[in-house]
Design an enzyme around this catalytic site. Structure first.
Site, PDB file in Angstrom:
ATOM      1  NE  ARG A  52      44.524  37.987  33.947  1.00  0.00           N
ATOM      2  CZ  ARG A  52      44.700  39.194  34.468  1.00  0.00           C
ATOM      3  NH1 ARG A  52      44.661  39.359  35.787  1.00  0.00           N
ATOM      4  NH2 ARG A  52      44.930  40.231  33.698  1.00  0.00           N
ATOM      5  CE  LYS A 151      41.827  41.520  31.736  1.00  0.00           C
ATOM      6  NZ  LYS A 151      41.182  42.573  32.491  1.00  0.00           N
TER       7      LYS A 151
HETATM    8  N1  PXG Z   1      39.962  43.627  38.346  1.00  0.00           N
HETATM    9  C1  PXG Z   1      39.323  43.671  37.165  1.00  0.00           C
HETATM   10  C2  PXG Z   1      37.870  43.441  37.134  1.00  0.00           C
HETATM   11  C3  PXG Z   1      40.038  43.921  35.993  1.00  0.00           C
HETATM   12  O1  PXG Z   1      39.412  43.941  34.830  1.00  0.00           O
HETATM   13  C4  PXG Z   1      42.051  44.117  37.331  1.00  0.00           C
HETATM   14  C5  PXG Z   1      41.288  43.829  38.445  1.00  0.00           C
HETATM   15  C6  PXG Z   1      43.529  44.309  37.495  1.00  0.00           C
HETATM   16  O2  PXG Z   1      44.224  43.188  36.967  1.00  0.00           O
HETATM   17  P1  PXG Z   1      45.701  43.300  36.390  1.00  0.00           P
HETATM   18  O3  PXG Z   1      46.042  41.908  35.987  1.00  0.00           O
HETATM   19  O4  PXG Z   1      45.638  44.244  35.218  1.00  0.00           O
HETATM   20  O5  PXG Z   1      46.545  43.806  37.478  1.00  0.00           O
HETATM   21  C7  PXG Z   1      41.437  44.159  36.064  1.00  0.00           C
HETATM   22  C8  PXG Z   1      42.195  44.404  34.808  1.00  0.00           C
HETATM   23  C9  PXG Z   1      41.766  49.045  30.757  1.00  0.00           C
HETATM   24  C10 PXG Z   1      41.310  47.802  31.378  1.00  0.00           C
HETATM   25  O6  PXG Z   1      41.874  49.070  29.520  1.00  0.00           O
HETATM   26  C11 PXG Z   1      41.881  47.313  32.542  1.00  0.00           C
HETATM   27  C12 PXG Z   1      41.412  46.143  33.112  1.00  0.00           C
HETATM   28  C13 PXG Z   1      40.356  45.520  32.511  1.00  0.00           C
HETATM   29  C14 PXG Z   1      39.793  46.026  31.380  1.00  0.00           C
HETATM   30  C15 PXG Z   1      40.266  47.153  30.789  1.00  0.00           C
HETATM   31  O7  PXG Z   1      42.020  50.001  31.487  1.00  0.00           O
HETATM   32  N2  PXG Z   1      41.972  45.716  34.299  1.00  0.00           N
END
Ligand code: PXG
Length: 285
Positions: A52, A151
């Site tokens: 990703r 991201k």
């Molecule tokens: N949606 C968004 C917009 C995200 O940024 C997720 C879903 C979940 O994705 P994953 O791959 O983690 O299952 C995310 C990711 C943090 C933090 O430090 C977490 C995310 C993004 C930025 C910071 O808590 N989550």
């Protein structure tokens, strides 16, 4: 003890881990990142996170100056240097320093940063009793403006919605897309249970395709729970039997009220509870 950070080609103490004020990551949010978890010294779905990261970088024409193998090595080295078995890893790749002005071709030396830290979880009470969330008025970025699948270091869209949630006393907020359909939360994907089946918005609702989301869909499948991607609106959430969020930091967390409305029985339901348990077992297996 100062944390040890990987910068480009070496491990340095945190006070020596610095980027230029001319870095376009700082000036414009021009760069990409990933958030990973390590459980008992094993990084969960490392390859999916690296894939990703590369996909995000490719989408913004940013060439990552290290190989995926080198970054994988940096992740384990950084965890080891900080004596972390269970931890949170942040990968950051910035565009690098350049002249003032947007032009990425006038930058050089993208910075590759790996930070490892302890994970700050939501209080255990939220997992037992469930979260309260609200719908943010801030829409999820239109994918024709900027794909939510990138991201990127520019998370202001999500931060604006997070602020709305916090101002309403909630730690997460629901984001809708420009059509008013359910997209995701500010840092988590969303699922609901209807007639015993699991439903979650499809990628074209304008979401980040979460790695936890994917793992939970696999777990549901294995447990014989029907799981489907479907266009959802708030009505579907308000009338759902259960609702939960997934994300690297939060793992699987129940939601019991949305916009002040009680979801299902008002406490975490049986499918959510089962998937929390299965996810816990998966990451430690
Ligand atoms: N949606 C968004 C917009 C995200 O940024 C997720 C879903 C979940 O994705 P994953 O791959 O983690 O299952 C995310 C990711 C943090 C933090 O430090 C977490 C995310 C993004 C930025 C910071 O808590 N989550």
């Amino acid at each position: 003890m100062p944390r040890i950070v990987f910068m480009n080609d070496r491990l340095v103490p945190e006070d020596q881990a610095r980027v230029s004020v001319f870095d376009h990551g700082l000036l414009y949010g021009d760069g990409v990142f990933e958030g990973l978890r390590s459980y008992q010294g094993h990084v969960f779905r490392l390859k999916a996170h690296l894939d990703r990261l590369w996909e995000s970088a490719r989408a913004i024409c940013l060439e990552i100056p290290l190989s995926p193998e080198a970054i994988a090595q940096a992740v384990s080295d950084t965890l080891a240097a900080n004596h972390l078995l269970d931890g949170y890893v942040r990968l950051v790749v910035t565009r690098g320093a350049g002249s003032l002005g947007l032009d990425p071709s006038r930058t050089k030396n993208p910075q590759v940063i790996v930070i490892a830290d302890t994970i700050s979880l939501y209080p255990s009470e939220y997992y037992e009793k469930g979260l309260r969330i609200v719908t943010a008025a801030t829409q999820r970025t239109h994918s024709a403006a900027l794909s939510p699948r990138i991201k990127s270091l520019n998370y202001l869209n999500n931060i604006m919605a997070k602020l709305e949630g916090l101002q309403a006393g909630c730690v997460e907020a629901l984001m809708l897309n420009h059509k008013g359909e359910v997209a995701e939360c500010t840092g988590d994907n969303i699922f609901l249970v209807r007639a015993g089946s699991l439903l979650t918005p499809p990628p074209d609702a304008g979401i980040l395709e979460g790695i936890t989301r994917h793992a939970v869909m696999e777990l549901a499948h294995k447990a014989g729970i029907v799981v489907r991607e479907a266009t959802l609106v708030r009505h579907d959430l308000y009338t759902a039997e259960e609702c939960f969020l997934t994300g690297t930091a939060a793992e699987v967390i129940p939601v019991v009220t949305i916009d002040g409305r009680t979801i299902g029985s008002g406490s975490p339901g049986p499918i959510t509870t089962r998937l929390i348990k299965d996810f816990y077992a998966l990451v430690r297996s």
